[in-house]
Design a protein around this motif. Structure first.
Motif, mmCIF file in Angstrom:
data_model
loop_
_atom_site.group_PDB
_atom_site.id
_atom_site.type_symbol
_atom_site.label_atom_id
_atom_site.label_comp_id
_atom_site.label_asym_id
_atom_site.label_seq_id
_atom_site.Cartn_x
_atom_site.Cartn_y
_atom_site.Cartn_z
ATOM 1 N N HIS A 111 0.849 -1.191 -0.122
ATOM 2 C CA HIS A 111 -0.010 -0.066 0.071
ATOM 3 C C HIS A 111 0.767 1.221 0.012
ATOM 4 O O HIS A 111 0.612 2.273 -0.625
ATOM 5 N N THR A 112 1.854 1.180 0.875
ATOM 6 C CA THR A 112 2.817 2.426 0.883
ATOM 7 C C THR A 112 3.383 2.672 -0.624
ATOM 8 O O THR A 112 3.513 3.971 -0.713
ATOM 9 N N ALA A 113 3.665 1.662 -1.370
ATOM 10 C CA ALA A 113 4.489 1.865 -2.460
ATOM 11 C C ALA A 113 3.528 2.577 -3.496
ATOM 12 O O ALA A 113 4.117 3.342 -4.197
ATOM 13 N N TYR A 114 2.201 2.174 -3.320
ATOM 14 C CA TYR A 114 1.290 2.713 -4.182
ATOM 15 C C TYR A 114 1.281 4.171 -3.989
ATOM 16 O O TYR A 114 0.991 5.271 -4.482
ATOM 17 N N ALA A 115 1.028 4.527 -2.573
ATOM 18 C CA ALA A 115 0.600 6.055 -1.924
ATOM 19 C C ALA A 115 2.174 6.718 -2.472
ATOM 20 O O ALA A 115 1.725 7.872 -2.984
ATOM 21 N N ARG A 116 3.136 6.323 -2.411
ATOM 22 C CA ARG A 116 4.324 6.894 -2.718
ATOM 23 C C ARG A 116 4.438 7.294 -4.117
ATOM 24 O O ARG A 116 4.872 8.233 -4.819
ATOM 25 N N ALA A 117 3.721 6.415 -4.819
ATOM 26 C CA ALA A 117 3.501 6.506 -6.447
ATOM 27 C C ALA A 117 2.621 7.497 -6.890
ATOM 28 O O ALA A 117 2.459 8.062 -8.026
ATOM 29 N N GLY A 118 1.809 8.163 -5.999
ATOM 30 C CA GLY A 118 0.897 8.999 -5.981
ATOM 31 C C GLY A 118 -0.574 8.620 -6.204
ATOM 32 O O GLY A 118 -1.534 9.336 -6.307
ATOM 33 N N ALA A 119 -1.040 7.352 -5.764
ATOM 34 C CA ALA A 119 -2.437 6.831 -5.751
ATOM 35 C C ALA A 119 -2.943 7.639 -4.494
ATOM 36 O O ALA A 119 -2.478 7.952 -3.605
ATOM 37 N N GLU A 120 -4.246 7.863 -4.790
ATOM 38 C CA GLU A 120 -5.107 8.707 -3.729
ATOM 39 C C GLU A 120 -6.131 7.844 -3.254
ATOM 40 O O GLU A 120 -6.981 8.240 -2.447
ATOM 41 N N VAL A 121 -6.276 6.680 -3.608
ATOM 42 C CA VAL A 121 -7.243 5.631 -3.108
ATOM 43 C C VAL A 121 -6.367 4.244 -3.035
ATOM 44 O O VAL A 121 -5.774 3.977 -3.947
ATOM 45 N N LEU A 122 -6.456 3.583 -1.630
ATOM 46 C CA LEU A 122 -5.910 2.315 -1.582
ATOM 47 C C LEU A 122 -6.906 1.475 -1.475
ATOM 48 O O LEU A 122 -7.810 1.455 -0.373
ATOM 49 N N ILE A 123 -6.941 0.240 -2.171
ATOM 50 C CA ILE A 123 -7.865 -0.830 -2.073
ATOM 51 C C ILE A 123 -7.067 -1.988 -1.249
ATOM 52 O O ILE A 123 -6.211 -2.414 -1.544
ATOM 53 N N THR A 124 -7.889 -2.452 -0.208
ATOM 54 C CA THR A 124 -7.501 -3.167 0.803
ATOM 55 C C THR A 124 -7.269 -4.781 0.340
ATOM 56 O O THR A 124 -7.832 -4.859 -0.788
ATOM 57 N N ALA A 125 -6.768 -5.418 1.035
ATOM 58 C CA ALA A 125 -6.314 -6.900 0.688
ATOM 59 C C ALA A 125 -7.593 -7.869 0.945
ATOM 60 O O ALA A 125 -7.137 -9.017 1.426
ATOM 61 N N SER A 126 -8.699 -7.616 1.179
ATOM 62 C CA SER A 126 -9.767 -8.223 1.344
ATOM 63 C C SER A 126 -10.590 -8.817 0.328
ATOM 64 O O SER A 126 -11.551 -9.405 0.575
ATOM 65 N N TYR A 127 -9.913 -8.649 -0.873
ATOM 66 C CA TYR A 127 -10.641 -9.419 -2.176
ATOM 67 C C TYR A 127 -10.985 -10.550 -2.214
ATOM 68 O O TYR A 127 -12.144 -10.963 -2.427
ATOM 69 N N GLN A 128 -10.061 -11.552 -1.775
ATOM 70 C CA GLN A 128 -10.317 -12.954 -1.776
ATOM 71 C C GLN A 128 -10.746 -13.285 -0.227
ATOM 72 O O GLN A 128 -10.800 -14.798 -0.059
ATOM 73 N N VAL A 129 -10.956 -12.614 0.860
ATOM 74 C CA VAL A 129 -11.167 -13.224 2.140
ATOM 75 C C VAL A 129 -12.618 -13.092 2.355
ATOM 76 O O VAL A 129 -13.616 -12.311 2.380
ATOM 77 N N GLY A 130 -13.112 -14.523 2.573
ATOM 78 C CA GLY A 130 -14.332 -14.943 2.540
ATOM 79 C C GLY A 130 -14.371 -15.930 3.817
ATOM 80 O O GLY A 130 -13.461 -16.718 4.069
ATOM 81 N N TYR A 131 -15.801 -16.116 4.419
ATOM 82 C CA TYR A 131 -15.750 -16.784 5.682
ATOM 83 C C TYR A 131 -15.703 -18.361 5.385
ATOM 84 O O TYR A 131 -14.947 -19.081 5.953
ATOM 85 N N GLU A 132 -16.330 -18.985 4.316
ATOM 86 C CA GLU A 132 -16.325 -20.054 3.884
ATOM 87 C C GLU A 132 -14.886 -20.401 3.564
ATOM 88 O O GLU A 132 -14.406 -21.512 3.826
ATOM 89 N N ALA A 133 -14.401 -19.732 2.685
ATOM 90 C CA ALA A 133 -12.849 -19.943 1.889
ATOM 91 C C ALA A 133 -11.963 -20.404 3.113
ATOM 92 O O ALA A 133 -11.082 -21.218 3.226
ATOM 93 N N PHE A 134 -12.002 -19.237 4.032
ATOM 94 C CA PHE A 134 -11.158 -19.228 5.177
ATOM 95 C C PHE A 134 -11.139 -20.237 6.148
ATOM 96 O O PHE A 134 -10.230 -20.695 6.837
ATOM 97 N N ALA A 135 -12.526 -20.850 6.369
ATOM 98 C CA ALA A 135 -12.781 -21.764 7.200
ATOM 99 C C ALA A 135 -12.168 -23.075 6.659
ATOM 100 O O ALA A 135 -11.680 -24.004 7.290
ATOM 101 N N ALA A 136 -12.033 -23.343 5.440
ATOM 102 C CA ALA A 136 -11.518 -24.262 4.656
ATOM 103 C C ALA A 136 -10.124 -24.404 5.198
ATOM 104 O O ALA A 136 -9.542 -25.645 4.986
ATOM 105 N N HIS A 137 -9.499 -23.234 5.409
ATOM 106 C CA HIS A 137 -8.112 -23.292 5.523
ATOM 107 C C HIS A 137 -7.873 -22.970 7.086
ATOM 108 O O HIS A 137 -6.636 -22.625 7.533
#
Length: 307
Positions: A55-81
């Motif tokens: 995230h810091t690398a993108y902010a330093r590049a000039g990004a004004e919005v940082l998108i979180t690392a939650s894209y693949q985080v789901g209760y069912e999928a993570f329960a399986a792990h």
């Protein structure tokens, strides 16, 4: 500098806002292991410092919005792990906190967008590029509701509902957003002038055209050549600000878990995207900080004559 003080929707009313790029490719560039089915979620679990660094690398590049690392985080999928419900909720909260820390350390105002990936993303089999999971709108809403609620509890500035392949899933998410009152943008992934499930774009965009919770509408994680026709379809349907954050034109092979790069990368006619109404512009998979820095230097921030 503190995180952006005003709502993102207000900024989109008078200028273009620069998004970040692909999180997974930046984590891979930092030497992180994304194998095992949880993709960037694995790094969120094992190396949260690396997520913040990305995230810091993108902010330093000039990004004004940082998108979180939650894209693949789901209760069912993570329960399986081996992650119980409380642990997965904590990870969703962590994803927002890490992006917020990077935003607060930036030398310019930065918003945090909590990623709400599609149902297909948690399957880790490329289903988000096909859609039509065989689930009803009600079942899809039941899937999205708890993680949207968990992400909202962590206090992001906005939700990034992204890479949706199918209008049925958009309908489900819109129902949950209406329940919560949360503000979000909505991006479809498209190919051959239609959503990935084969739905017509005008009807797909029409679902969210008047939804009060949606602050921007458009496409992401698609070939750059697909962006302008999709934006034109969206602009014919809604007066909302539009969004565009394509990948580099590569095609994901779910069998080998590899990207096949295009022989000739498609150009990014960002002035034309802006003229059509795009106010959120950035990159998705395989677009790194260097490309975002180039956009930061060259992208006109004032609206063109189109909207």
């Amino acid at each position: 500098m503190p995180r952006a003080s005003g709502p993102l929707a207000e900024a989109l009313g008078h200028r273009t806002v620069l998004l970040d790029g692909g999180l997974s490719n930046q984590l891979a560039a930092q030497g992180c292991d994304l194998s095992g089915g949880l993709w960037s979620g694995r790094v969120l679990v094992e190396r949260p410092d690396q997520v913040e660094a990305a995230h810091t690398a993108y902010a330093r590049a000039g990004a004004e919005v940082l998108i979180t690392a939650s894209y693949q985080v789901g209760y069912e999928a993570f329960a399986a792990h081996g992650h119980d419900r409380a642990a997965t909720t904590a990870l969703l909260h962590r994803s927002v906190a890490l992006a917020a820390r990077a935003a607060e350390a930036a030398d310019h105002e930065v918003w945090v967008a909590a990623s709400v990936g599609p149902y297909g993303a948690v399957l880790a089999d490329g289903s988000e590029y096909r859609g039509r999971y065989g689930l009803s709108v009600r079942e899809l809403a039941a899937f999205h509701r708890p993680r949207i609620e968990a992400l909202l509890d962590a206090g992001p500035d906005v939700l990034a509902v992204e890479t949706l392949p199918d209008p049925d899933e958009a309908e489900a998410v819109l129902a949950v957003l209406a329940e919560t009152g949360a503000r979000a943008w909505l991006g479809y992934t498209v190919a051959d002038g239609r959503t990935r499930s084969g739905a017509a774009l005008p009807a797909a965009f029409a679902l969210a055209a008047e939804a009060p919770q949606i602050i921007a509408l458009g496409v992401n994680c698609c070939d750059p050549a697909e962006v302008l026709p999709a934006l034109e379809a969206a602009a014919a349907t809604t007066r909302k600000p539009l969004l565009a954050y394509p990948n580099d034109g590569s095609v994901w092979d779910s069998a080998t878990h590899t990207w096949h790069a295009p022989q000739a990368p498609s150009p990014w006619p960002t002035p034309a995207w802006q003229h059509t109404g795009a106010r959120l512009i950035g990159g998705c998979c395989r677009i790194g900080p260097a490309r975002i820095a180039t956009l930061a230097a060259r992208l006109p921030r004032e609206p063109s004559a189109g909207k």
